[in-house]
Design an enzyme around this catalytic site. Structure first.
Site: not given
Ligand code: F6R
Length: 260
Positions: A136, A143, A138, A67
């Protein structure tokens, strides 16, 4: 799904790195799906260590990031172009030309998303997709309520995700409102999925993803549809799992030749 519960966040990184390393040793031109955020950093650090030690060669490996924020300058240290370059491309020694990150600036974002999907297909598909999970539920920036069949597209970030990611920015308002993300359908097409999570703040999302119903309300539950998904977590992230003892038993009794 295979659930691996380990005593520490460092062990999570080491074991998940071993899954990726196995793929790269078997296929030196492997295609990696790359997550950003805090969760996979220990994986990248361990892979960089093995590359420095001459155990792994990433020079022919391709990478596709999950992303990118829309409209965040690539020179900004928290743009995923910058993060992937700093935490993956350089430390592991990937060829920059072989690493792709979604375009958050295209005049025609929908066309750029379609081109990203086509580039993944042209590379032969993703061999192993590294994933973190949001509080959440994702994955990528899919989302809650994301279509389980979705492909790379523009998404609006939830207030919860913007709040969670505010730690990387000067203020909560500085977190972009939109992103481009691979879809859940895109992620499902990877040959292998490895999701890592550490800490109590991920426990509820992990329980919903692993033991809850398959539902767009918890996008990570889509892993239940994949034939080769491994969830590697520490004890804190496992703390809400009803069947944790069974997962520990399964891992402890896994034949040595199947261990990572
Ligand atoms: C980022 C991504 C998100 C993160 C998620 C957890 O490329 O794909 O899904 O993996 O928001 O973020 P952290 O690891 O910072 O808690």
């Amino acid at each position: 799904m295979e659930i691996v519960i380990l005593p520490s966040a460092a062990e999570v990184g080491r074991v998940a790195a071993s899954v990726v390393a196995e793929v790269v040793v078997r296929k030196p031109e492997a295609v990696l799906g790359l997550a950003t955020g805090s969760s996979p950093l220990a994986i990248y650090e361990e892979l960089a260590r093995r590359a420095d030690a001459g155990e792994l060669d990433f020079s022919r490996v391709r990478g596709f990031a999950l992303d990118e924020y829309v409209g965040l300058d690539y020179g900004h240290p928290e743009s995923y172009h910058a993060v992937i370059d700093r935490t993956v491309t350089r430390p592991l020694g990937l060829a920059p030309a072989l690493v792709a990150v979604p375009d958050g600036f295209a005049a025609d974002l929908a066309a750029a998303c379609a081109a990203y999907e086509a580039a993944i297909d042209a590379a032969g598909g993703i061999d192993v997709q590294i994933l973190g999970i949001g509080g959440n539920g994702h994955i990528g920036f899919n989302e809650p309520t994301s279509s389980l069949a979705s492909r790379t597209r523009i998404k609006t970030l939830t207030p919860k995700t913007r709040e969670d990611n505010a730690r990387f920015f000067d203020s909560p308002e500085a977190v972009p409102t939109h992103c481009v993300t691979q879809g859940l359908g895109t992620i499902l097409r990877a040959r292998r999925l490895v999701l890592v999570a550490q800490g109590e703040n991920k426990a509820e999302a992990i329980a919903a993803a692993v033991e809850g119903p398959l539902s767009a309300s918890c996008p990570a539950s889509v892993l239940q549809l994949h034939e080769h998904a491994t969830v590697i977590i520490d004890e804190a992230a496992a703390s809400r799992l009803r069947n944790a003892d069974y997962y520990r038993y399964t891992w402890a009794n896994k034949p040595a030749w199947q261990r990572y």
